[in-house]
Motif scaffolding. Sequence first.
Motif, PDB file in Angstrom:
ATOM      1  N   LEU A   1       0.823  -1.208   0.000  1.00 26.58           N
ATOM      2  CA  LEU A   1       0.000   0.000   0.000  1.00 26.58           C
ATOM      3  C   LEU A   1       0.858   1.259   0.000  1.00 26.58           C
ATOM      4  O   LEU A   1       0.561   2.240  -0.685  1.00 26.58           O
ATOM      5  N   MET A   2       1.940   1.244   0.781  1.00 32.30           N
ATOM      6  CA  MET A   2       2.844   2.383   0.850  1.00 32.30           C
ATOM      7  C   MET A   2       3.397   2.713  -0.533  1.00 32.30           C
ATOM      8  O   MET A   2       3.382   3.868  -0.959  1.00 32.30           O
ATOM      9  N   ARG A   3       3.878   1.711  -1.247  1.00 32.69           N
ATOM     10  CA  ARG A   3       4.424   1.915  -2.590  1.00 32.69           C
ATOM     11  C   ARG A   3       3.371   2.484  -3.538  1.00 32.69           C
ATOM     12  O   ARG A   3       3.641   3.349  -4.352  1.00 32.69           O
ATOM     13  N   ARG A   4       2.154   1.976  -3.396  1.00 32.20           N
ATOM     14  CA  ARG A   4       1.071   2.452  -4.258  1.00 32.20           C
ATOM     15  C   ARG A   4       0.758   3.923  -3.986  1.00 32.20           C
ATOM     16  O   ARG A   4       0.654   4.728  -4.909  1.00 32.20           O
ATOM     17  N   PHE A   5       0.614   4.281  -2.727  1.00 33.81           N
ATOM     18  CA  PHE A   5       0.258   5.660  -2.388  1.00 33.81           C
ATOM     19  C   PHE A   5       1.387   6.649  -2.645  1.00 33.81           C
ATOM     20  O   PHE A   5       1.140   7.778  -3.043  1.00 33.81           O
ATOM     21  N   GLU A   6       2.631   6.241  -2.416  1.00 37.65           N
ATOM     22  CA  GLU A   6       3.722   7.196  -2.600  1.00 37.65           C
ATOM     23  C   GLU A   6       3.897   7.591  -4.065  1.00 37.65           C
ATOM     24  O   GLU A   6       4.466   8.637  -4.360  1.00 37.65           O
ATOM     25  N   SER A   7       3.371   6.798  -4.979  1.00 36.83           N
ATOM     26  CA  SER A   7       3.483   7.135  -6.400  1.00 36.83           C
ATOM     27  C   SER A   7       2.334   8.028  -6.882  1.00 36.83           C
ATOM     28  O   SER A   7       2.360   8.510  -8.013  1.00 36.83           O
ATOM     29  N   MET A   8       1.341   8.264  -6.037  1.00 39.97           N
ATOM     30  CA  MET A   8       0.189   9.068  -6.445  1.00 39.97           C
ATOM     31  C   MET A   8       0.461  10.555  -6.237  1.00 39.97           C
ATOM     32  O   MET A   8       0.891  10.970  -5.159  1.00 39.97           O
ATOM     33  N   PRO A   9       0.206  11.366  -7.260  1.00 38.76           N
ATOM     34  CA  PRO A   9       0.509  12.790  -7.151  1.00 38.76           C
ATOM     35  C   PRO A   9      -0.330  13.540  -6.114  1.00 38.76           C
ATOM     36  O   PRO A   9       0.118  14.559  -5.597  1.00 38.76           O
ATOM     37  N   LEU A  10      -1.517  13.062  -5.781  1.00 35.79           N
ATOM     38  CA  LEU A  10      -2.350  13.749  -4.792  1.00 35.79           C
ATOM     39  C   LEU A  10      -1.973  13.414  -3.349  1.00 35.79           C
ATOM     40  O   LEU A  10      -2.514  13.989  -2.417  1.00 35.79           O
ATOM     41  N   VAL A  11      -1.043  12.486  -3.171  1.00 38.10           N
ATOM     42  CA  VAL A  11      -0.601  12.114  -1.829  1.00 38.10           C
ATOM     43  C   VAL A  11       0.662  12.899  -1.500  1.00 38.10           C
ATOM     44  O   VAL A  11       1.677  12.791  -2.175  1.00 38.10           O
ATOM     45  N   ALA A  12       0.565  13.709  -0.448  1.00 39.91           N
ATOM     46  CA  ALA A  12       1.707  14.523  -0.036  1.00 39.91           C
ATOM     47  C   ALA A  12       2.690  13.721   0.805  1.00 39.91           C
ATOM     48  O   ALA A  12       3.899  13.869   0.674  1.00 39.91           O
ATOM     49  N   ARG A  13       2.150  12.879   1.674  1.00 37.58           N
ATOM     50  CA  ARG A  13       2.998  12.155   2.611  1.00 37.58           C
ATOM     51  C   ARG A  13       2.329  10.837   2.957  1.00 37.58           C
ATOM     52  O   ARG A  13       1.115  10.771   3.142  1.00 37.58           O
ATOM     53  N   VAL A  14       3.139   9.778   3.061  1.00 37.49           N
ATOM     54  CA  VAL A  14       2.658   8.472   3.510  1.00 37.49           C
ATOM     55  C   VAL A  14       3.347   8.202   4.841  1.00 37.49           C
ATOM     56  O   VAL A  14       4.563   8.104   4.907  1.00 37.49           O
ATOM     57  N   ILE A  15       2.546   8.118   5.887  1.00 39.28           N
ATOM     58  CA  ILE A  15       3.084   7.892   7.226  1.00 39.28           C
ATOM     59  C   ILE A  15       2.715   6.475   7.639  1.00 39.28           C
ATOM     60  O   ILE A  15       1.541   6.126   7.722  1.00 39.28           O
ATOM     61  N   VAL A  16       3.743   5.666   7.853  1.00 43.19           N
ATOM     62  CA  VAL A  16       3.531   4.282   8.276  1.00 43.19           C
ATOM     63  C   VAL A  16       3.724   4.231   9.785  1.00 43.19           C
ATOM     64  O   VAL A  16       4.792   4.566  10.290  1.00 43.19           O
ATOM     65  N   VAL A  17       2.669   3.847  10.485  1.00 38.54           N
ATOM     66  CA  VAL A  17       2.753   3.654  11.926  1.00 38.54           C
ATOM     67  C   VAL A  17       3.038   2.177  12.158  1.00 38.54           C
ATOM     68  O   VAL A  17       2.176   1.331  11.955  1.00 38.54           O
ATOM     69  N   ASN A  18       4.278   1.877  12.524  1.00 37.94           N
ATOM     70  CA  ASN A  18       4.658   0.497  12.778  1.00 37.94           C
ATOM     71  C   ASN A  18       4.286   0.151  14.210  1.00 37.94           C
ATOM     72  O   ASN A  18       4.893   0.622  15.156  1.00 37.94           O
ATOM     73  N   ASN A  19       3.261  -0.655  14.354  1.00 35.34           N
ATOM     74  CA  ASN A  19       2.730  -1.010  15.658  1.00 35.34           C
ATOM     75  C   ASN A  19       3.069  -2.454  16.002  1.00 35.34           C
ATOM     76  O   ASN A  19       2.350  -3.111  16.732  1.00 35.34           O
ATOM     77  N   SER A  20       4.168  -2.947  15.441  1.00 38.19           N
ATOM     78  CA  SER A  20       4.583  -4.324  15.670  1.00 38.19           C
ATOM     79  C   SER A  20       6.092  -4.369  15.862  1.00 38.19           C
ATOM     80  O   SER A  20       6.846  -4.065  14.947  1.00 38.19           O
ATOM     81  N   ARG A  21       6.516  -4.723  17.045  1.00 34.09           N
ATOM     82  CA  ARG A  21       7.962  -4.810  17.309  1.00 34.09           C
ATOM     83  C   ARG A  21       8.636  -5.858  16.432  1.00 34.09           C
ATOM     84  O   ARG A  21       9.782  -5.723  16.066  1.00 34.09           O
TER      85      ARG A  21
ATOM     86  N   ASP B   1      12.318  -4.888   9.514  1.00 25.93           N
ATOM     87  CA  ASP B   1      11.899  -4.802   8.114  1.00 25.93           C
ATOM     88  C   ASP B   1      11.819  -3.354   7.651  1.00 25.93           C
ATOM     89  O   ASP B   1      12.198  -3.038   6.534  1.00 25.93           O
ATOM     90  N   TRP B   2      11.306  -2.473   8.494  1.00 24.87           N
ATOM     91  CA  TRP B   2      11.171  -1.061   8.111  1.00 24.87           C
ATOM     92  C   TRP B   2      12.507  -0.350   8.109  1.00 24.87           C
ATOM     93  O   TRP B   2      12.746   0.534   7.297  1.00 24.87           O
ATOM     94  N   SER B   3      13.430  -0.741   8.985  1.00 24.66           N
ATOM     95  CA  SER B   3      14.735  -0.073   9.016  1.00 24.66           C
ATOM     96  C   SER B   3      15.564  -0.397   7.774  1.00 24.66           C
ATOM     97  O   SER B   3      16.461   0.348   7.409  1.00 24.66           O
ATOM     98  N   GLN B   4      15.239  -1.481   7.083  1.00 20.48           N
ATOM     99  CA  GLN B   4      15.970  -1.876   5.883  1.00 20.48           C
ATOM    100  C   GLN B   4      15.275  -1.456   4.590  1.00 20.48           C
ATOM    101  O   GLN B   4      15.816  -1.628   3.509  1.00 20.48           O
TER     102      GLN B   4
ATOM    103  N   VAL C   1       7.290   8.464   5.764  1.00 19.27           N
ATOM    104  CA  VAL C   1       7.767   8.620   7.136  1.00 19.27           C
ATOM    105  C   VAL C   1       7.373   7.366   7.900  1.00 19.27           C
ATOM    106  O   VAL C   1       6.217   6.948   7.849  1.00 19.27           O
ATOM    107  N   ILE C   2       8.335   6.761   8.599  1.00 18.03           N
ATOM    108  CA  ILE C   2       8.048   5.581   9.414  1.00 18.03           C
ATOM    109  C   ILE C   2       8.088   5.988  10.887  1.00 18.03           C
ATOM    110  O   ILE C   2       9.053   6.590  11.335  1.00 18.03           O
ATOM    111  N   VAL C   3       7.039   5.673  11.610  1.00 13.43           N
ATOM    112  CA  VAL C   3       6.955   5.957  13.041  1.00 13.43           C
ATOM    113  C   VAL C   3       6.707   4.632  13.740  1.00 13.43           C
ATOM    114  O   VAL C   3       5.804   3.893  13.359  1.00 13.43           O
ATOM    115  N   SER C   4       7.503   4.318  14.755  1.00 14.60           N
ATOM    116  CA  SER C   4       7.320   3.064  15.480  1.00 14.60           C
ATOM    117  C   SER C   4       6.702   3.322  16.844  1.00 14.60           C
ATOM    118  O   SER C   4       7.142   4.218  17.575  1.00 14.60           O
TER     119      SER C   4
END
Length: 98
Positions: free
Chosen positions: A18-38, A43-46, A54-57
């Motif tokens: 989903l992140m890859r899909r949204f980040e390619s859309m011109p109407l999306v300014a920012r994709v913020i992924v809330v990582n709620n799984s330790r 995976d997100w750091s790599q 933006v990744i937020v844990s």
Amino acid sequence: MFDVALINYNCVSEVAALMRRFESMPLVARVIVVNNSRADKADWSQAELSEKVVIVSALENTGYAGGNQLAFEILRHLDSGNHLCVLNADVVVPDEVF
């Protein structure tokens, strides 16, 4: 322009798609992924991320409701007039929405 917040709760591959899909859309300014799984933190750091992502844990796993609340709190404090869309990975967004 939209800010899209995606919640990862043990579904990193679905959220990444989903992140890859949204980040390619011109109407999306920012994709913020809330990582709620330790378990998925490494995976997100790599991941290769664009300037729109933006990744937020979360400090602890708080489940779907806690992840949604965290995403809302993060976006509420961002200085932007953008619209907000909070999605869990199991939400289907048809192409015609954007």
